[in-house]
Design an enzyme around this catalytic site. Sequence first.
Site, mmCIF file in Angstrom:
data_model
loop_
_atom_site.group_PDB
_atom_site.id
_atom_site.type_symbol
_atom_site.label_atom_id
_atom_site.label_comp_id
_atom_site.label_asym_id
_atom_site.label_seq_id
_atom_site.Cartn_x
_atom_site.Cartn_y
_atom_site.Cartn_z
ATOM 1 N N ARG A 121 -10.677 -91.322 27.208
ATOM 2 C CA ARG A 121 -10.076 -91.676 28.512
ATOM 3 C C ARG A 121 -8.712 -92.332 28.384
ATOM 4 N NH1 ARG A 121 -15.187 -93.556 29.305
ATOM 5 N NH2 ARG A 121 -16.518 -92.128 30.449
ATOM 6 N N LYS A 143 3.950 -86.681 33.644
ATOM 7 C CA LYS A 143 3.146 -85.461 33.804
ATOM 8 C C LYS A 143 2.803 -84.926 32.425
ATOM 9 C CE LYS A 143 4.624 -83.432 38.170
ATOM 10 N NZ LYS A 143 5.187 -82.197 38.745
ATOM 11 N N GLU A 185 18.971 -78.789 33.449
ATOM 12 C CA GLU A 185 18.314 -79.917 34.132
ATOM 13 C C GLU A 185 19.328 -81.041 34.374
ATOM 14 O OE1 GLU A 185 15.313 -79.526 35.314
ATOM 15 O OE2 GLU A 185 14.392 -78.020 34.021
ATOM 16 N N LYS A 226 15.608 -89.728 37.509
ATOM 17 C CA LYS A 226 14.211 -89.261 37.530
ATOM 18 C C LYS A 226 13.246 -90.427 37.700
ATOM 19 C CE LYS A 226 10.613 -86.386 35.722
ATOM 20 N NZ LYS A 226 10.175 -85.267 34.875
ATOM 21 N N GLU A 236 2.897 -87.484 42.899
ATOM 22 C CA GLU A 236 3.249 -86.342 43.731
ATOM 23 C C GLU A 236 2.422 -86.315 45.014
ATOM 24 O OE1 GLU A 236 3.127 -82.515 41.596
ATOM 25 O OE2 GLU A 236 5.298 -82.697 41.625
ATOM 26 N N ARG A 241 8.816 -86.665 45.269
ATOM 27 C CA ARG A 241 9.025 -86.105 43.940
ATOM 28 C C ARG A 241 9.482 -84.641 43.999
ATOM 29 N NH1 ARG A 241 5.620 -88.081 38.666
ATOM 30 N NH2 ARG A 241 6.454 -86.566 37.235
ATOM 31 N N ASN A 245 12.460 -80.435 42.330
ATOM 32 C CA ASN A 245 12.300 -78.978 42.274
ATOM 33 C C ASN A 245 13.572 -78.223 42.636
ATOM 34 O OD1 ASN A 245 9.657 -79.114 41.501
ATOM 35 N ND2 ASN A 245 8.870 -79.078 43.590
ATOM 36 N N HIS A 248 14.201 -74.815 41.270
ATOM 37 C CA HIS A 248 12.997 -74.390 40.553
ATOM 38 C C HIS A 248 12.164 -73.340 41.283
ATOM 39 C CE1 HIS A 248 14.015 -77.492 37.732
ATOM 40 N NE2 HIS A 248 12.941 -77.248 37.004
ATOM 41 N N HIS A 252 11.408 -70.572 38.838
ATOM 42 C CA HIS A 252 10.049 -70.209 38.396
ATOM 43 C C HIS A 252 9.765 -68.735 38.672
ATOM 44 C CE1 HIS A 252 8.588 -74.645 38.679
ATOM 45 N NE2 HIS A 252 8.918 -74.339 37.433
ATOM 46 N N HIS A 265 13.507 -71.569 30.269
ATOM 47 C CA HIS A 265 13.286 -72.273 31.531
ATOM 48 C C HIS A 265 14.624 -72.746 32.121
ATOM 49 C CE1 HIS A 265 11.520 -74.906 34.516
ATOM 50 N NE2 HIS A 265 12.219 -75.914 34.029
HETATM 51 N N1 LIG Z 1 6.015 -82.992 31.811
HETATM 52 C C1 LIG Z 1 7.085 -82.690 32.504
HETATM 53 O O1 LIG Z 1 7.452 -83.370 33.460
HETATM 54 C C2 LIG Z 1 7.875 -81.494 32.098
HETATM 55 C C3 LIG Z 1 9.134 -81.285 32.663
HETATM 56 C C4 LIG Z 1 9.885 -80.192 32.228
HETATM 57 C C5 LIG Z 1 9.374 -79.346 31.262
HETATM 58 N N2 LIG Z 1 8.135 -79.568 30.744
HETATM 59 C C6 LIG Z 1 7.576 -78.684 29.714
HETATM 60 O O2 LIG Z 1 8.423 -78.740 28.581
HETATM 61 C C7 LIG Z 1 8.290 -77.539 27.834
HETATM 62 C C8 LIG Z 1 9.654 -77.074 27.408
HETATM 63 O O3 LIG Z 1 10.218 -78.075 26.604
HETATM 64 P P1 LIG Z 1 11.404 -77.766 25.577
HETATM 65 O O4 LIG Z 1 12.442 -76.988 26.260
HETATM 66 O O5 LIG Z 1 11.751 -79.052 24.934
HETATM 67 O O6 LIG Z 1 10.721 -76.734 24.565
HETATM 68 P P2 LIG Z 1 10.061 -76.887 23.117
HETATM 69 O O7 LIG Z 1 9.246 -78.095 23.009
HETATM 70 O O8 LIG Z 1 9.386 -75.587 22.854
HETATM 71 O O9 LIG Z 1 11.322 -77.027 22.155
HETATM 72 C C9 LIG Z 1 12.240 -75.964 22.067
HETATM 73 C C10 LIG Z 1 12.436 -75.518 20.619
HETATM 74 O O10 LIG Z 1 13.267 -76.443 19.949
HETATM 75 C C11 LIG Z 1 12.659 -76.882 18.744
HETATM 76 N N3 LIG Z 1 13.141 -78.240 18.539
HETATM 77 C C12 LIG Z 1 12.773 -79.352 19.226
HETATM 78 N N4 LIG Z 1 13.561 -80.377 18.882
HETATM 79 C C13 LIG Z 1 14.425 -79.924 17.966
HETATM 80 C C14 LIG Z 1 15.509 -80.519 17.265
HETATM 81 N N5 LIG Z 1 15.866 -81.786 17.492
HETATM 82 N N6 LIG Z 1 16.201 -79.757 16.391
HETATM 83 C C15 LIG Z 1 15.870 -78.448 16.207
HETATM 84 N N7 LIG Z 1 14.887 -77.823 16.867
HETATM 85 C C16 LIG Z 1 14.174 -78.560 17.734
HETATM 86 C C17 LIG Z 1 11.201 -76.716 18.981
HETATM 87 O O11 LIG Z 1 10.497 -76.583 17.781
HETATM 88 C C18 LIG Z 1 11.156 -75.438 19.809
HETATM 89 O O12 LIG Z 1 11.238 -74.322 18.962
HETATM 90 C C19 LIG Z 1 7.567 -76.555 28.732
HETATM 91 O O13 LIG Z 1 6.233 -76.410 28.276
HETATM 92 C C20 LIG Z 1 7.568 -77.238 30.100
HETATM 93 O O14 LIG Z 1 6.441 -76.904 30.883
HETATM 94 C C21 LIG Z 1 7.401 -80.628 31.136
HETATM 95 ZN ZN LIG Z 2 12.670 -77.733 34.958
#
Ligand SMILES: NC(=O)c1ccc[n+]([C@@H]2O[C@H](COP(=O)([O-])OP(=O)(O)OC[C@H]3O[C@@H](n4cnc5c(N)ncnc54)[C@H](O)[C@@H]3O)[C@@H](O)[C@H]2O)c1
Ligand SMILES: [Zn+2]
Length: 362
Positions: A121, A143, A185, A226, A236, A241, A245, A248, A252, A265
């Site tokens: 938990r 999130k 972003e 943020k 939300e 919040r 979007n 988005h 999306h 993305h």
């Molecule tokens: N929780 C939230 O509020 C929220 C908001 C936006 C996005 N997300 C989620 O985030 C994810 C996307 O995140 P992302 O774009 O960071 O993708 P990711 O985590 O896949 O990272 C992108 C790539 O970069 C590589 N990488 C990471 N840091 C590095 C570094 N410093 N040097 C070299 N390579 C590096 C990773 O291994 C990966 O191949 C999605 O799953 C999305 O749903 C969540």
């Molecule tokens: Zn986004």
Amino acid sequence: MKRIPAALSSRTYDVLVGRGRLAGLGEALTLSCPGGRAVVCCDQNVAPLYLEQTRSSLRASGYEVSHIVIPAGEAQKNLARAEELYGVLYDRGIRRRDTVVALGGGVVGDLAGFVAATFQRGVRLVQVPTTLLAQVDAAVGGKVAVDFRAGKNYVGTFYQPWLVYVDLAALDTLPARELRSGAAEVAKYALLSGGELLDRVARLAGGPLTAARVTQELVAECVAYKVAVVAADEREETGARAVLNLGHTIGHAIEAATAFSRYTHGEAVGLGLRASLWLSRRLCGLDAREEARGQALLDGLGLPRRLEGVPAASVGDLTRRDKKAGSDGVGYVLLDALGSPRLEVLVPPRLEREVVEWLLSR
Ligand SMILES: NC(=O)c1ccc[n+]([C@@H]2O[C@H](COP(=O)([O-])OP(=O)(O)OC[C@H]3O[C@@H](n4cnc5c(N)ncnc54)[C@H](O)[C@@H]3O)[C@@H](O)[C@H]2O)c1
Ligand SMILES: [Zn+2]
């Protein structure tokens, strides 16, 4: 380091932003999560770059450190991988006062965050985001989720971390395309907040997009935007919040229409932001010069100018299947002016088609 306090109803914590400060993580952690064990979770790309430094910083501050490395990529964000992580935590006898350290991009942050939120938990969670997207967005706001069947982030919860520790030096190794993706972003926050942040991002867009030009001030201001939105609507519920979007709804739909493969993305969100600016001029009276300024900002950050590889109809169909769609159209976040968002603007299907055609024909 710059400190952005996040005072939320479920937890109060700091987002610390600095450059070249990974060695200070352990010391910072002793303030919010004193003692116990730390399990660092990262992916195979991040491990050779930052795992050892992270481990030694934690060890130097007295933590008993172990780690878990998973393959990289969105496909890892699932319940099977989560179950494997539960198994590792179980076997190591991790308890609630121990800490999961999510070191990496949004995939690791969401997955390790989800596991930390649900194992016993909830064990302590620290986010150490290493992509620009995670630094300004995913690691902040609580999130956490995994994907389920065709649903992105379908199984998840809200779980605030104990600390978010941002080291901008991590961006030095980030592939250019990932940096650009995060910049979308950043552009979103600039368009939403206007003012100083918009000027700052315009300066960034005025030159080549390199990690060295992403400043602490810039990231801290995005995070502060943020955090303020999240503080007003932590789970939300009030609708506040939804402002996050911007860009988005169409973004999306573009990701889905291109099977999550053609665009990152951020690239899809960049196109969605372009569409939002176009729609804002027609539906909210956004000034033509402001629209042009917004489009130029996206140009300068190297985000795609034009949508390719999808029929116009498929994007419209997908936005109408959006969770928030009503029968007279889809509720969008648009802008009355740069820095002045308006929520729940109904976009009639005809205009939605037109904006997609505009994106396709540029
Ligand atoms: N929780 C939230 O509020 C929220 C908001 C936006 C996005 N997300 C989620 O985030 C994810 C996307 O995140 P992302 O774009 O960071 O993708 P990711 O985590 O896949 O990272 C992108 C790539 O970069 C590589 N990488 C990471 N840091 C590095 C570094 N410093 N040097 C070299 N390579 C590096 C990773 O291994 C990966 O191949 C999605 O799953 C999305 O749903 C969540
Ligand atoms: Zn986004």
